[in-house]
Design a protein around this motif. Structure first.
Motif, mmCIF file in Angstrom:
data_model
loop_
_atom_site.group_PDB
_atom_site.id
_atom_site.type_symbol
_atom_site.label_atom_id
_atom_site.label_comp_id
_atom_site.label_asym_id
_atom_site.label_seq_id
_atom_site.Cartn_x
_atom_site.Cartn_y
_atom_site.Cartn_z
ATOM 1 N N GLY A 1 0.909 -1.104 0.066
ATOM 2 C CA GLY A 1 0.118 0.133 -0.017
ATOM 3 C C GLY A 1 0.697 1.177 0.237
ATOM 4 N N GLU A 2 1.845 1.227 0.823
ATOM 5 C CA GLU A 2 2.682 2.413 0.868
ATOM 6 C C GLU A 2 3.652 2.746 -0.363
ATOM 7 O OE1 GLU A 2 3.313 4.549 4.290
ATOM 8 O OE2 GLU A 2 1.460 3.992 3.542
ATOM 9 N N ALA A 3 3.875 1.509 -1.083
ATOM 10 C CA ALA A 3 4.788 1.701 -2.225
ATOM 11 C C ALA A 3 3.779 2.346 -3.280
ATOM 12 C CB ALA A 3 5.231 0.313 -2.699
ATOM 13 N N PHE A 4 2.302 1.864 -3.408
ATOM 14 C CA PHE A 4 1.492 2.349 -4.361
ATOM 15 C C PHE A 4 1.219 3.979 -4.171
ATOM 16 C CE2 PHE A 4 -0.118 -1.879 -5.402
ATOM 17 C CZ PHE A 4 0.482 -1.979 -6.683
ATOM 18 N N PHE A 5 1.053 4.032 -2.716
ATOM 19 C CA PHE A 5 0.833 5.545 -2.395
ATOM 20 C C PHE A 5 1.969 6.405 -2.781
ATOM 21 C CE2 PHE A 5 0.368 9.170 0.640
ATOM 22 C CZ PHE A 5 -0.749 9.430 0.741
ATOM 23 N N ASP A 6 3.185 6.206 -2.520
ATOM 24 C CA ASP A 6 4.268 6.935 -2.905
ATOM 25 C C ASP A 6 4.560 7.263 -4.288
ATOM 26 O OD1 ASP A 6 4.954 7.055 -0.215
ATOM 27 O OD2 ASP A 6 6.542 5.512 -0.191
ATOM 28 N N LYS A 7 4.055 6.181 -5.197
ATOM 29 C CA LYS A 7 3.955 6.444 -6.656
ATOM 30 C C LYS A 7 2.756 7.034 -6.930
ATOM 31 C CE LYS A 7 4.752 1.972 -7.176
ATOM 32 N NZ LYS A 7 5.123 0.792 -8.125
ATOM 33 N N GLU A 8 1.912 7.348 -5.994
ATOM 34 C CA GLU A 8 0.700 8.263 -6.517
ATOM 35 C C GLU A 8 -0.344 7.411 -7.500
ATOM 36 O OE1 GLU A 8 1.521 12.080 -8.185
ATOM 37 O OE2 GLU A 8 2.521 12.484 -6.591
ATOM 38 N N GLU A 9 -0.205 6.190 -7.141
ATOM 39 C CA GLU A 9 -1.108 5.169 -7.718
ATOM 40 C C GLU A 9 -2.102 4.886 -6.636
ATOM 41 O OE1 GLU A 9 0.839 1.792 -9.027
ATOM 42 O OE2 GLU A 9 2.351 3.052 -10.411
ATOM 43 N N PHE A 10 -3.156 5.757 -6.442
ATOM 44 C CA PHE A 10 -4.007 5.870 -5.331
ATOM 45 C C PHE A 10 -5.113 4.888 -5.404
ATOM 46 C CE2 PHE A 10 -2.362 10.395 -5.600
ATOM 47 C CZ PHE A 10 -1.506 10.233 -4.413
ATOM 48 N N ALA A 11 -5.489 4.513 -6.389
ATOM 49 C CA ALA A 11 -6.486 3.542 -6.713
ATOM 50 C C ALA A 11 -5.945 2.037 -6.083
ATOM 51 C CB ALA A 11 -7.032 3.320 -8.103
#
Length: 306
Positions: free
Chosen positions: A64-74
């Motif tokens: 989840g954090e990796a997606f959040f940091d890459k701004e892939e919020f969905a």
């Protein structure tokens, strides 16, 4: 000698080929299951035994954090929600709820776009306060909720002004009125109130418009729209002079012991009842000043019951 040279050439060719193949493999980026290149710690998170790691709280949180940091919020929302479904009692659950709400908030683009992400963010922040009362993120959640409501108020104002410019005045009035009901303390409230008065003016309801302009002057005297509101109010007051008042004349009241004509008519059959000289005459409804209206006639207004 000739055979030895041929063998040496073959050996060198094999070695060069192996080095080239190894270099090509090492330069090719590793990818995730959805063909996105990863590196560093991402490789440890996305690759491996996905079935086993799909239930590991630390691995789910890192994804989840990796997606959040890459701004892939969905994608981040999916991971945080998955964490909360499996590990609601985990010490990181409140943090997962915070990041879930933040992900919804980050998906909002601008005030002229669909406000659904903002509404979902409000619900997620409220759930954080409900499910984890007294957490260290409660103050942050409250501030984010206020920011979200600011966003929604601006959205209503934008949509209302859009309808106003297109002369869809009823739809515009609905949006401006909703701001005054739900967000009277927000920054956009004075502008919404001023546009609400303009909308009523366009609809021909000048009395309603003057009422809103008076409220604008009283409640938001220092706002940017206060000056325009006062000028418009003065213009409408000159345009709408006070209506003349009709004073009704009153006749001398009849003695209290005098029988009522209506009661007499109701108690005696109509075929046998004949008014005598002592019976009070029935007043003429057309000419009697006592039955004239005491106030001027008020026509039906927009939204009023008639």
């Amino acid at each position: 000698m000739h055979r030895h040279s041929r063998g040496l050439c073959v050996g060198l060719t094999i070695v060069v080929g192996m080095l080239w193949f190894a270099a090509g493999c090492s330069s090719k980026p590793k990818t995730t299951a959805d063909a996105k290149p990863v590196s560093g710690t991402d490789e440890q998170i996305f690759l491996g035994d996905t079935i086993e790691k799909n239930y590991d709280p630390n691995v789910i949180m890192k994804r989840g954090e990796a997606f959040f940091d890459k701004e892939e919020f969905a994608e981040a929302i999916v991971e945080y929600q998955h964490f909360l479904e499996l590990h609601r009692a985990h010490q990181l659950a409140v943090y997962a709820q915070l990041r879930l709400a933040e992900s919804h908030l980050r998906m909002a683009k601008s005030i002229d776009r669909d406000p659904e992400p903002i509404q979902k963010a409000i619900a997620a922040f409220e759930k954080l306060r409900k499910d984890f009362p007294g957490s260290k993120y409660e103050a942050q959640a409250l501030q984010r909720i206020a920011d979200c409501h600011d966003w929604l108020a601006q959205t209503h104002l934008f949509v209302g002004q859009f309808y106003y410019r297109r002369a869809s005045y009823l739809a515009a009035a609905h949006r401006f009125d909703q701001i005054m009901k739900d967000y009277p303390d927000k920054k956009v409230a004075p502008e919404a109130l001023y546009y609400l008065a303009l909308t009523y003016q366009e609809l021909g309801a000048d009395d309603w418009a003057m009422e809103k302009l008076q409220l604008l002057a009283e409640k938001y005297p220092n706002s940017e729209n206060a000056g325009d509101g006062r000028r418009l109010l003065a213009k409408l007051e000159k345009k709408s002079p006070p209506a003349p008042t009709v004073v009704a004349k009153t006749d001398t009241p009849a003695p209290q012991n005098q029988p009522s004509t209506t009661l007499l008519a109701a108690s005696v059959p109509s075929s046998s009842f004949t008014p005598s000289a002592t019976t009070p005459s029935i007043p003429n409804l057309k000419n009697s000043p006592a039955l004239s209206l005491g106030q001027p006639f008020v026509s039906c207004r927009l939204g009023a019951w008639c």
